[in-house]
Design a protein around this motif. Structure first.
Motif, short mmCIF file in Angstrom:
data_model
loop_
_atom_site.label_atom_id
_atom_site.label_comp_id
_atom_site.label_asym_id
_atom_site.label_seq_id
_atom_site.Cartn_x
_atom_site.Cartn_y
_atom_site.Cartn_z
N SER A 1 18.84 13.48 -4.02
CA SER A 1 18.29 14.55 -3.20
C SER A 1 19.37 15.59 -2.97
CB SER A 1 17.80 13.96 -1.86
OG SER A 1 17.08 14.91 -1.14
N PHE B 1 4.72 20.67 3.87
CA PHE B 1 6.10 20.53 3.38
C PHE B 1 6.50 21.72 2.52
CE2 PHE B 1 8.92 18.85 -0.03
CZ PHE B 1 10.05 18.64 0.75
N TYR C 1 12.19 24.66 4.91
CA TYR C 1 12.29 23.94 3.65
C TYR C 1 12.39 24.91 2.47
CZ TYR C 1 11.25 19.50 5.95
OH TYR C 1 11.29 18.38 6.74
N ARG D 1 6.60 8.43 -0.85
CA ARG D 1 7.04 7.54 0.23
C ARG D 1 8.21 8.13 0.97
NH1 ARG D 1 5.87 3.50 -3.63
NH2 ARG D 1 8.06 3.23 -4.20
N GLN D 2 9.12 8.77 0.24
CA GLN D 2 10.28 9.36 0.87
C GLN D 2 9.89 10.55 1.75
OE1 GLN D 2 13.16 7.88 0.74
NE2 GLN D 2 12.26 6.35 -0.61
N LEU D 3 8.80 11.20 1.42
CA LEU D 3 8.37 12.35 2.22
C LEU D 3 7.59 11.95 3.47
CD1 LEU D 3 7.22 14.96 -0.43
CD2 LEU D 3 9.32 14.92 0.89
N GLY D 4 7.11 10.74 3.50
CA GLY D 4 6.38 10.38 4.71
C GLY D 4 5.37 9.28 4.52
N GLU D 5 5.71 8.32 3.63
CA GLU D 5 4.82 7.19 3.39
C GLU D 5 3.42 7.67 2.96
OE1 GLU D 5 7.94 5.01 4.01
OE2 GLU D 5 6.02 4.19 3.40
N TYR E 1 8.54 9.30 -4.56
CA TYR E 1 8.78 10.59 -3.92
C TYR E 1 7.89 10.76 -2.70
CZ TYR E 1 9.46 15.64 -3.48
OH TYR E 1 9.75 16.89 -3.02
N SER F 1 13.88 16.46 -1.16
CA SER F 1 13.13 15.58 -0.26
C SER F 1 13.03 16.10 1.16
CB SER F 1 13.78 14.20 -0.22
OG SER F 1 15.01 14.24 0.52
N ALA G 1 14.79 13.50 3.42
CA ALA G 1 14.18 12.19 3.60
C ALA G 1 15.14 11.08 3.17
CB ALA G 1 12.88 12.09 2.80
N GLU G 2 15.86 11.28 2.08
CA GLU G 2 16.74 10.24 1.54
C GLU G 2 17.74 10.89 0.61
OE1 GLU G 2 17.73 6.22 1.65
OE2 GLU G 2 15.86 7.01 2.46
#
Length: 290
Positions: free
Chosen positions: A108, A41, A47, A21-25, A19, A92, A95-96
């Motif tokens: 998502s 976020f 959001y 990583r999907q938000l921004g590594e 999760y 997300s 993000a994905e």
């Protein structure tokens, strides 16, 4: 917030790392940076609105749960070795749409709010051609399709265009076989008009691929132009100048695989998905004649 992040990581393990990583590594970031990113976020007004819209749209999900249960049950009966994944919904922030790890498919939900959702036109990265398929009905077929993709990857690391056509044709055929009650057009996200265009112009598309030596092209740009989602397939057009829908070669690949299975009735879906026979041999054995 830092303490909460630690608790979440302990509770959800690899799922939480995915999760992040999907938000921004964030998995590789310093904890303080992760805390800051999470705060930004979670506190962003846009959001918050999007999250609340997801909460309203998916307050009731029994239809989705029933659809997934039926799909996985049928998949298990057709492919005995099929591993049934866990399915989790998440948010997300675009993000994905679908994320996968070794045992779980993550959906998502903001990508499935409906083609009439008011804010899709303002989201960077969401193009007009995508919007008709950002709907609830796509969740079950998308989950199944991408899970099968993850379980049965291409045997060749890259391959040529034909390799890709046959590989994704297999995935589409398997998904379609499992979701036998689902409209075939939904799997590729085609409208009735797009599906009919492909049927009317199948022979012309096939002739173009052969005459211009496209089938055995290993050029990554050429292959991506043919197989990735887009507004259209720029290489194909009819006599009136109307262009083919995107991924039309995958539609052709699905037809080749269907002919192959019809001409080899003893083959099972397991045989199809695990076969070591190369794409060219499948094409020959299909006796495909558009």
């Amino acid at each position: 917030l830092t303490g909460k992040i630690t608790q979440l990581k302990e509770k959800y393990g690899e799922s939480f790392s995915l999760y992040c990583r999907q938000l921004g590594e964030m998995a590789g970031a310093q904890r303080s940076n992760a805390s800051t990113l999470f705060y930004l976020f979670l506190s962003h007004p846009a959001y918050n609105e999007l999250y609340n819209d997801c909460e309203k749209e998916f307050e009731e999900v029994k239809d989705i749960e029933d659809g997934l249960t039926e799909a996985f049950s049928r998949a298990k009966s057709l492919i005995p070795s099929f591993k049934i994944p866990k399915v989790c919904s998440f948010f997300s922030g675009f993000a994905e749409s679908i994320a996968i790890d070794s045992s779980t498919v993550y959906v998502s939900l903001e990508y499935f709010l409906g083609s009439d959702y008011k804010n899709y036109h303002y989201v960077p990265g969401i193009y007009e051609y995508m919007i008709p398929n950002l709907k609830r009905e796509k969740i079950v077929p998308d989950v199944l399709y991408f899970w099968i993709c993850s379980e049965y990857p291409m045997q060749k690391e890259a391959g040529n265009l034909l390799d890709n056509m046959i590989h994704y044709g297999k995935i589409l055929y398997a998904t379609e076989s499992i979701l036998s009650k689902t409209d075939k057009k939904l799997l590729l996200g085609y409208s009735e008009e797009q599906w009919e265009w492909c049927k009317q112009n199948e022979k012309q598309m096939w002739n173009y691929l052969r005459e211009y030596n496209q089938l055995f092209s290993t050029n990554s740009k050429t292959i991506s132009d043919y197989i990735f989602p887009a507004n259209n397939t720029k290489y194909f057009s009819d006599d009136e100048g109307h262009e083919a829908p995107a991924q039309a070669v995958l539609w052709i690949g699905r037809n080749i695989v269907e002919d192959y299975m019809n001409n080899n009735p003893n083959l099972t879906l397991t045989d199809l998905l695990t076969s070591k026979i190369d794409a060219q041999e499948i094409l020959v054995r299909s006796n495909y004649r558009p």
